[in-house]
Design an enzyme around this catalytic site. Structure first.
Site, PDB file in Angstrom:
ATOM      1  N   ASP A 157      -0.962  15.170  37.886  1.00 57.28           N
ATOM      2  CA  ASP A 157      -1.890  16.402  37.142  1.00 57.28           C
ATOM      3  C   ASP A 157      -0.941  16.953  36.014  1.00 57.28           C
ATOM      4  OD1 ASP A 157      -0.117  18.569  39.593  1.00 57.28           O
ATOM      5  OD2 ASP A 157       0.786  17.528  38.092  1.00 57.28           O
ATOM      6  N   SER A 158      -1.530  17.780  35.274  1.00 60.72           N
ATOM      7  CA  SER A 158      -0.896  18.393  34.016  1.00 60.72           C
ATOM      8  C   SER A 158       0.377  19.042  34.236  1.00 60.72           C
ATOM      9  CB  SER A 158      -2.046  19.216  33.200  1.00 60.72           C
ATOM     10  OG  SER A 158      -2.227  20.615  34.167  1.00 60.72           O
ATOM     11  N   GLY A 159       0.573  19.695  35.617  1.00 58.31           N
ATOM     12  CA  GLY A 159       1.729  20.600  35.505  1.00 58.31           C
ATOM     13  C   GLY A 159       1.365  22.105  35.477  1.00 58.31           C
ATOM     14  N   GLY A 160       0.179  22.303  34.853  1.00 58.10           N
ATOM     15  CA  GLY A 160      -0.032  23.684  34.673  1.00 58.10           C
ATOM     16  C   GLY A 160      -0.314  24.558  36.160  1.00 58.10           C
ATOM     17  N   PHE A 161      -1.022  23.795  37.109  1.00 60.60           N
ATOM     18  CA  PHE A 161      -1.350  24.512  38.404  1.00 60.60           C
ATOM     19  C   PHE A 161       0.087  24.906  39.136  1.00 60.60           C
ATOM     20  CE2 PHE A 161      -3.650  25.613  42.143  1.00 60.60           C
ATOM     21  CZ  PHE A 161      -2.929  25.505  43.261  1.00 60.60           C
ATOM     22  N   ASP A 204      -4.877  22.876  31.878  1.00 56.88           N
ATOM     23  CA  ASP A 204      -5.794  24.015  32.189  1.00 56.88           C
ATOM     24  C   ASP A 204      -5.336  25.175  32.728  1.00 56.88           C
ATOM     25  OD1 ASP A 204      -5.259  22.811  34.540  1.00 56.88           O
ATOM     26  OD2 ASP A 204      -7.039  23.152  35.364  1.00 56.88           O
ATOM     27  N   GLN A 214     -13.496  24.508  35.016  1.00 54.02           N
ATOM     28  CA  GLN A 214     -13.040  25.772  35.539  1.00 54.02           C
ATOM     29  C   GLN A 214     -14.355  26.765  35.376  1.00 54.02           C
ATOM     30  OE1 GLN A 214     -10.311  26.529  37.329  1.00 54.02           O
ATOM     31  NE2 GLN A 214      -8.900  24.902  36.315  1.00 54.02           N
ATOM     32  N   GLY A 220      -9.697  24.942  40.155  1.00 54.97           N
ATOM     33  CA  GLY A 220      -9.808  26.035  40.430  1.00 54.97           C
ATOM     34  C   GLY A 220     -10.528  26.609  41.662  1.00 54.97           C
ATOM     35  N   ASP A 264      -7.199  14.847  46.425  1.00 58.58           N
ATOM     36  CA  ASP A 264      -5.809  14.757  46.718  1.00 58.58           C
ATOM     37  C   ASP A 264      -5.565  16.047  47.559  1.00 58.58           C
ATOM     38  OD1 ASP A 264      -5.653  16.775  43.904  1.00 58.58           O
ATOM     39  OD2 ASP A 264      -3.819  16.719  45.289  1.00 58.58           O
TER      40      ASP A 264
HETATM   41  C1  6HD Z   1      -4.414  23.224  46.978  1.00 55.05           C
HETATM   42  N1  6HD Z   1      -5.506  23.627  46.124  1.00 55.05           N
HETATM   43  C2  6HD Z   1      -5.373  23.311  44.774  1.00 55.05           C
HETATM   44  N2  6HD Z   1      -6.360  23.736  43.703  1.00 55.05           N
HETATM   45  C3  6HD Z   1      -6.106  23.418  42.726  1.00 55.05           C
HETATM   46  C4  6HD Z   1      -6.763  23.576  41.286  1.00 55.05           C
HETATM   47  C5  6HD Z   1      -6.125  22.922  40.168  1.00 55.05           C
HETATM   48  C6  6HD Z   1      -6.582  23.106  38.891  1.00 55.05           C
HETATM   49  N3  6HD Z   1      -6.015  22.430  37.859  1.00 55.05           N
HETATM   50  O1  6HD Z   1      -7.517  23.655  38.643  1.00 55.05           O
HETATM   51  C7  6HD Z   1      -5.044  21.906  40.482  1.00 55.05           C
HETATM   52  C8  6HD Z   1      -4.402  21.704  41.803  1.00 55.05           C
HETATM   53  C9  6HD Z   1      -4.896  22.329  42.639  1.00 55.05           C
HETATM   54  N4  6HD Z   1      -4.519  22.553  44.142  1.00 55.05           N
END
Ligand code: 6HD
Length: 379
Positions: A98-102, A152, A196, A223, A273
């Protein structure tokens, strides 16, 4: 990972559809990913409680790594110096990061968001870090990820329409910067744009169409699974999917329960995931063909039956519920390990059954039969 001649490029092949449900495979230089696919989460270079040969034997073709955690410990440059994440953790199949942003937004402290990116302090040691679309791509490249995510902004739900719009438009500007920064990465890797827009259909459609115009090799729906009811999540998938290219994979981030997976596959999702199988395993909750089984419950104390005697997974087939209950009550690590193993295997089998059912044009029956099994419960 399926035994096949590794491609030297990234591509998606759609093999069959059944309504909006799809089955096919993603080809990468490190092997194929059969879709619909569930990606076990390997947060800090480990799928918690499992060896990677168990992850592969369970049927996983790809695992996820978390950029936020890995950039803090052991550090992206250090992982690169050690040969990259595949060598580091001894997994030779595809890796998605993932990008790390979340996780910057959910785990770090003293965060400051701007057009440039986000600055934050590590939850580990308080060190100051800057994360921009360009730095996130650089980190994911240093890790050696086969599939990378744009940076994001994911807003928690419920939120105002104005907040959802602001974050969606920022994410679109960051999508362009991420894709541009990604151009220097080795051939065969891919970066996904992330849709998003909160729970606002018009914003979701605008985001999907704008990302489709940018021609990403794959698309994530972000999102979601951020506190909204399942029906809102499913409604957003139904809103977005028709505006994404059919010949590119769709990845629903952070989802979910077995029911979430089946319902999302029915609406056109190809990849998932979630920490649910391993986190639940650490909390004594097993997912089985008979529904959820909470092994903390004293009713298992003298039950000699395994979780599922017909399974080909040792954790589901060979250990009594009484033994699992005992390990849980004694807080022995083997309890968490065995139930996590069972859950990862169950999620993989759920997706394998979905792939076969879609190919045979009987996905609706598969969902109905699976849910009947859950409802019959633990006989
Ligand atoms: C566990 N729920 C969850 N929603 C997510 C949304 C994102 C996202 N970048 O919108 C990333 C990880 C996420 N994990």
């Amino acid at each position: 990972m399926t035994p096949d001649t590794p491609a030297d490029t990234f591509s998606f092949t759609l093999s069959a559809t059944d309504g909006a449900a799809r089955t096919g495979y993603v080809s990468t230089p490190r092997g194929r990913i059969r879709t619909p696919a569930f990606m076990p989460v390997g947060t800090v270079a480990t799928v918690k409680g499992l060896y990677f040969d168990q992850v592969r034997a369970a049927g996983a073709d790809i695992v996820l790594g978390n950029t936020y955690h890995l950039m803090l410990r052991p550090g992206a440059e250090r992982v690169a110096k050690l040969g990259g994440l595949h060598t580091f953790m001894r997994w030779d199949g595809p890796i998605l990061t993932d990008s790390g942003g979340f996780q910057v937004m959910s785990l770090s402290s003293l965060r400051k968001m701007s057009e440039q990116g986000v600055t934050f302090r590590s939850h580990v040691d308080g060190a100051y870090h800057e994360m921009s679309p360009e730095r996130s791509v650089e980190i994911q490249g240093l890790l050696g990820a086969d599939i990378q995510m744009q940076l994001d902004e994911c807003v928690r739900l419920p939120c105002t329409d104005e907040e959802a719009e602001r974050a969606m438009r920022l994410s679109l500007r960051w999508a362009e910067r991420s894709k541009r920064a990604f151009e220097t990465q080795p051939k065969g890797r891919a970066i996904f744009g992330i849709v998003q827009g909160g729970a606002v259909p018009a914003l979701r459609v605008e985001s999907a169409r704008a990302l489709a115009d940018m021609d990403f090799p794959g698309y994530s729906i972000g999102g979601l699974a951020v506190g909204e009811p399942q029906e809102v999540m499913l409604a957003m998938i139904e809103t977005v999917a028709p505006h994404l290219p059919t010949n590119k994979p769709r990845y629903l981030m952070g989802v979910g329960t077995p029911d979430d997976l089946l319902e999302s596959v029915a609406r056109g999702i190809d990849m998932f995931d979630c920490v649910m199988p391993t986190r639940s395993g650490r909390h004594a909750l097993a997912f089985t063909r008979f529904g959820r089984i909470n092994l903390k419950n004293a009713r298992h104390a003298e039950d000699p039956r395994p979780l599922d005697e017909e399974s080909d997974c040792p954790a589901l087939r060979d250990y009594s519920r009484a033994y699992l209950h005992h390990l849980v009550r004694c807080e022995e690590m083997l309890g968490a390990m065995l139930i996590s193993w069972a859950n990862i295997h169950y999620y993989q089998q759920l997706m394998a059954g979905a792939r076969a059912a879609i190919a045979a044009g009987r996905y609706a029956d598969y969902v109905a039969q699976t849910k009947e099994g859950w409802a019959r419960g633990d006989l």
